[in-house]
Write an enzyme that holds these catalytic residues in place. Structure first.
Site, mmCIF file in Angstrom:
data_model
loop_
_atom_site.group_PDB
_atom_site.id
_atom_site.type_symbol
_atom_site.label_atom_id
_atom_site.label_comp_id
_atom_site.label_asym_id
_atom_site.label_seq_id
_atom_site.Cartn_x
_atom_site.Cartn_y
_atom_site.Cartn_z
ATOM 1 N N VAL A 3 0.805 -1.226 0.000
ATOM 2 C CA VAL A 3 0.000 0.000 0.000
ATOM 3 C C VAL A 3 0.835 1.271 0.000
ATOM 4 C CG1 VAL A 3 -2.012 -1.079 1.070
ATOM 5 C CG2 VAL A 3 -0.218 -0.100 2.533
ATOM 6 N N SER A 26 -7.556 5.012 15.237
ATOM 7 C CA SER A 26 -7.224 4.463 16.549
ATOM 8 C C SER A 26 -7.549 5.513 17.608
ATOM 9 C CB SER A 26 -5.735 4.117 16.619
ATOM 10 O OG SER A 26 -5.331 3.834 17.949
ATOM 11 N N TYR A 45 2.914 6.952 15.910
ATOM 12 C CA TYR A 45 1.641 6.289 15.627
ATOM 13 C C TYR A 45 0.470 7.233 15.884
ATOM 14 C CZ TYR A 45 -1.811 2.475 15.604
ATOM 15 O OH TYR A 45 -2.883 1.666 15.323
ATOM 16 N N LYS A 99 -2.288 8.495 13.050
ATOM 17 C CA LYS A 99 -3.725 8.269 13.157
ATOM 18 C C LYS A 99 -4.500 9.586 13.269
ATOM 19 C CE LYS A 99 -3.740 3.821 12.740
ATOM 20 N NZ LYS A 99 -4.327 3.196 11.519
ATOM 21 N N ILE A 128 -7.747 -3.992 20.905
ATOM 22 C CA ILE A 128 -8.391 -5.193 20.375
ATOM 23 C C ILE A 128 -7.446 -6.377 20.573
ATOM 24 C CG2 ILE A 128 -9.531 -6.216 18.377
ATOM 25 C CD1 ILE A 128 -10.796 -3.578 19.382
#
Length: 246
Positions: free
Chosen positions: A56, A143, A155, A159, A188
């Protein structure tokens, strides 16, 4: 939008959260192209998921894949940008004086994998939607870290960028009847989460979550389906975190 008969592309779909999303959409009647760069994992995908080897972060490869999928199926109705990598690294690491500060290269890699890839894939797929006059739905996997999480500066930044991109695209693409929403999972119980966090940290998170458990991949998959099926939902960021951020 009805999932039955829709053509969907899900990135990072060969395992973990992406696989749960792809499977859920397929069970609802969608034709699902499961894109991933892990060829071994793609080879293990169950029917009827259609494997597509894809990096990607490679714009030329993504553009070619989007064109091929649209040509094969006549259109692309749904895009779920799930591909990404959880990354944790302290901004200042007193335990490593030789490399005290967060590494720039790892920061840039995190941004490219988790945010730039969303731009690359969405651009390629939306081009096909616009050219074919398809009423489309884009769902970005964000997130709860988008608000800023200690030890995850790269991160979190990535996000947060995904959330801002979701809002901007929702405003701009609506004129072509293309909706853009995001789903922001909490913690999760996937393999990637367990690799990124210690058992002690996970227990602390569970204790501070009102539902007293980690989420299941299907919890996120159901939220993705909801964002697709509700034709008046546009620009939303759905929190799926068991109440952790309340």
């Amino acid at each position: 939008m009805k999932l039955e008969g829709a053509i969907a592309v899900v990135t990072g779909a060969a395992q973990g959260l992406g696989l749960a999303i792809a499977t859920h959409l397929a069970q609802a009647g969608a034709t699902v192209v499961a894109a991933d760069r892990d060829e071994a994992a793609l080879a293990r995908l169950p029917a009827p998921l259609q494997p597509c080897r894809l990096d990607v972060t490679d714009a030329a490869q993504v553009k070619a894949a989007a064109e091929a999928i649209a040509q094969q199926h006549g259109r692309i109705d749904i895009l779920v940008n799930n591909a990404g990598v959880i990354m944790s690294e302290p901004f200042v690491n007193m335990m490593n004086p030789a490399s005290l500060m967060h590494d720039l290269g790892r920061f840039e890699d995190c941004i490219r994998v988790n945010m730039t890839s969303v731009f690359i894939v969405t651009s390629a797929v939306v081009e096909q939607m616009v050219r074919r006059r398809t009423r489309g739905a884009v769902v970005n996997i964000s997130s709860i870290s988008a608000t800023g999480n200690e030890g995850q500066v790269a991160y979190s930044a990535a996000k947060a960028g995904v959330n801002a991109m979701t809002s901007a695209l929702a405003k701009e693409l609506g004129r072509w009847s293309i909706r853009c929403n995001a789903v922001a999972p909490g913690f999760i119980g996937t393999d990637s989460t367990r690799r990124a966090l210690s058992e002690a940290t996970l227990k602390h998170i569970q204790a501070n979550t009102p539902l007293r458990r980690l989420g299941e991949p299907v919890d996120v998959a159901r939220a993705v389906a909801s964002a697709i099926e509700n034709d008046f939902m546009n620009g939303a960021v759905l929190q799926v975190d068991g109440g952790l951020t309340l």
